[in-house]
Design a protein around this motif. Structure first.
Motif, short mmCIF file in Angstrom:
data_model
loop_
_atom_site.label_atom_id
_atom_site.label_comp_id
_atom_site.label_asym_id
_atom_site.label_seq_id
_atom_site.Cartn_x
_atom_site.Cartn_y
_atom_site.Cartn_z
N THR A 191 60.61 0.20 13.14
CA THR A 191 59.40 0.99 13.37
C THR A 191 59.55 1.91 14.58
N VAL A 214 66.63 -5.73 8.11
CA VAL A 214 65.99 -6.22 6.89
C VAL A 214 64.81 -7.13 7.21
N GLN A 215 64.99 -8.00 8.21
CA GLN A 215 63.91 -8.91 8.58
C GLN A 215 62.71 -8.17 9.15
N GLU A 268 61.33 -5.73 7.94
CA GLU A 268 60.48 -5.28 6.84
C GLU A 268 59.38 -6.29 6.54
N THR A 269 59.64 -7.57 6.77
CA THR A 269 58.68 -8.60 6.36
C THR A 269 58.25 -9.53 7.50
N GLY A 275 69.37 1.40 5.98
CA GLY A 275 67.95 1.19 5.65
C GLY A 275 67.34 0.15 6.57
N GLY A 276 66.31 -0.51 6.11
CA GLY A 276 65.61 -1.51 6.91
C GLY A 276 64.24 -1.04 7.31
N GLY A 277 63.58 -1.85 8.11
CA GLY A 277 62.19 -1.57 8.46
C GLY A 277 61.95 -1.35 9.94
N THR A 293 67.42 2.40 12.11
CA THR A 293 67.92 1.96 10.80
C THR A 293 68.93 0.85 10.99
#
Length: 335
Positions: free
Chosen positions: A160, A97-98, A100-101, A156-158, A247
């Motif tokens: 890359t 999750v972190q 992502e931002t 999910g999550g970010g 993910t």
């Protein structure tokens, strides 16, 4: 404390002292098991030696090896961590999750801090609260598991592609980078346990608590640090798992609880504390991965795979015990 013998040579594992230490730590059996199963695996499935299969196998085994090392640290101080799978899940989703931002280094630090916080929570209750480790970690498993589902209720999550390549790609042809990360962590952990006072205290707390207290050492603080260190090791495995799967998953750590305990058992560590091997634990984790894949390629039903894996673990752990008893009986009969 007397049960812990400091290394006498910079290259202890290359001489008789290193072999003696491996035997004392119970690592000979898992090393032999790994060699045997690796040869059998390659004979049955030579594709393991291809670049793709080697990289895939490394990405599967490395997270388990790191979680098993985390479990080993708790076993060394005479405990067992039932929450280790939940800690992995929570660290995994927090990191994902972190991503992502946050910048990657910040996300990694937050993921590591999550594992550290979980470990310290358990450690405080066990070391300073006086509660049994198995009871504390069983309760915290539900807490951490629930928190992971609050953070991310579905995969999910970010993560890359760049992070995937940095954690799960190839550093060089036929050299998966996941193995490099595992080697770095293993070497640092070995130096900590074998070359520092903290490492001797961790072994001492598990092998002879009364001697530690008589020497004026803080056994409670040592246990607390051990739990925190275990949480960090587990969170590293969780981050590498997120990188290989691209993910975050709130249930990602569920399969690793029993597997980590099995790997520590197969490594020859004493669940009463004070004895355990880093290399034995890593190779035991690799052996479990080889066994699972070997049974899968053999077309054996998934239900029987667990039974056969358990029987193999019992055999590897039990054969040295039976051999020692038979040798003792024969020696007694001769005398």
């Amino acid at each position: 404390m007397s049960a812990v013998t400091p290394p006498v040579s910079r290259f202890g594992f290359l001489n008789g002292t290193g072999i003696t230490r491996l035997r004392r730590e119970g690592a000979i059996a898992p090393i032999g098991a790994f060699v045997i199963f690796f040869v059998v695996y390659v004979a049955i499935n030579p594709s393991l030696l291809t670049r793709f299969q080697l990289q895939t196998a490394a990405n599967l085994v490395v997270p388990l090896a790191l979680v098993a090392l985390g479990q080993l640290i708790i076993v060394l101080v005479g405990g067992i961590d039932i929450s280790i799978g939940a800690i992995m899940s929570l660290s995994n989703v927090v990191f994902a999750v972190q991503m992502e931002t946050m910048p990657v280094p910040v996300a990694i630090l937050i993921g590591l801090a999550t594992g550290l916080a979980c470990g310290l929570f358990n450690g405080l209750l066990v070391a300073y609260g006086g509660f049994p480790a198995i009871a504390v970690t069983l309760a915290s498993a539900f807490i951490f598991g629930s928190l992971s589902r609050e953070v991310l209720d579905a995969p999910g999550g970010g993560i890359t592609k760049e992070f995937y390549l940095a954690t799960s790609g190839e550093l060089l042809p036929f050299l998966p980078i996941a193995l490099v990360w595992l080697a770095v962590v293993a070497v640092l952990l070995w130096l900590l346990l074998q070359r520092t006072a903290l490492g001797r205290h961790i072994y001492g707390v598990g092998s002879n608590m009364e001697s530690v207290r008589a020497a004026g050492l803080n056994a409670r603080l040592t246990k607390l640090i051990a739990f925190g260190l275990s949480g960090v090791l587990v969170s590293i495995g969780a981050i590498l798992l997120a990188g290989s799967t691209v993910t975050g998953d709130p249930r990602s750590g569920d399969p690793y609880l029993l597997s980590s305990i099995a790997a520590v058992a197969l490594s020859g560590a004493a669940f009463t504390g004070g004895r355990g091997s880093i290399i034995g634990t890593i190779l035991a984790a690799c052996t479990l991965g080889l066994i699972g894949n070997l049974l899968f390629f053999a077309g054996i039903n998934s239900y029987w795979q667990y039974v056969i894996s358990a029987l193999i673990i019992v055999a590897v752990v039990g054969i040295p015990v039976v051999w020692r008893r038979v040798a003792f009986a024969v020696k007694g009969a001769r005398s």
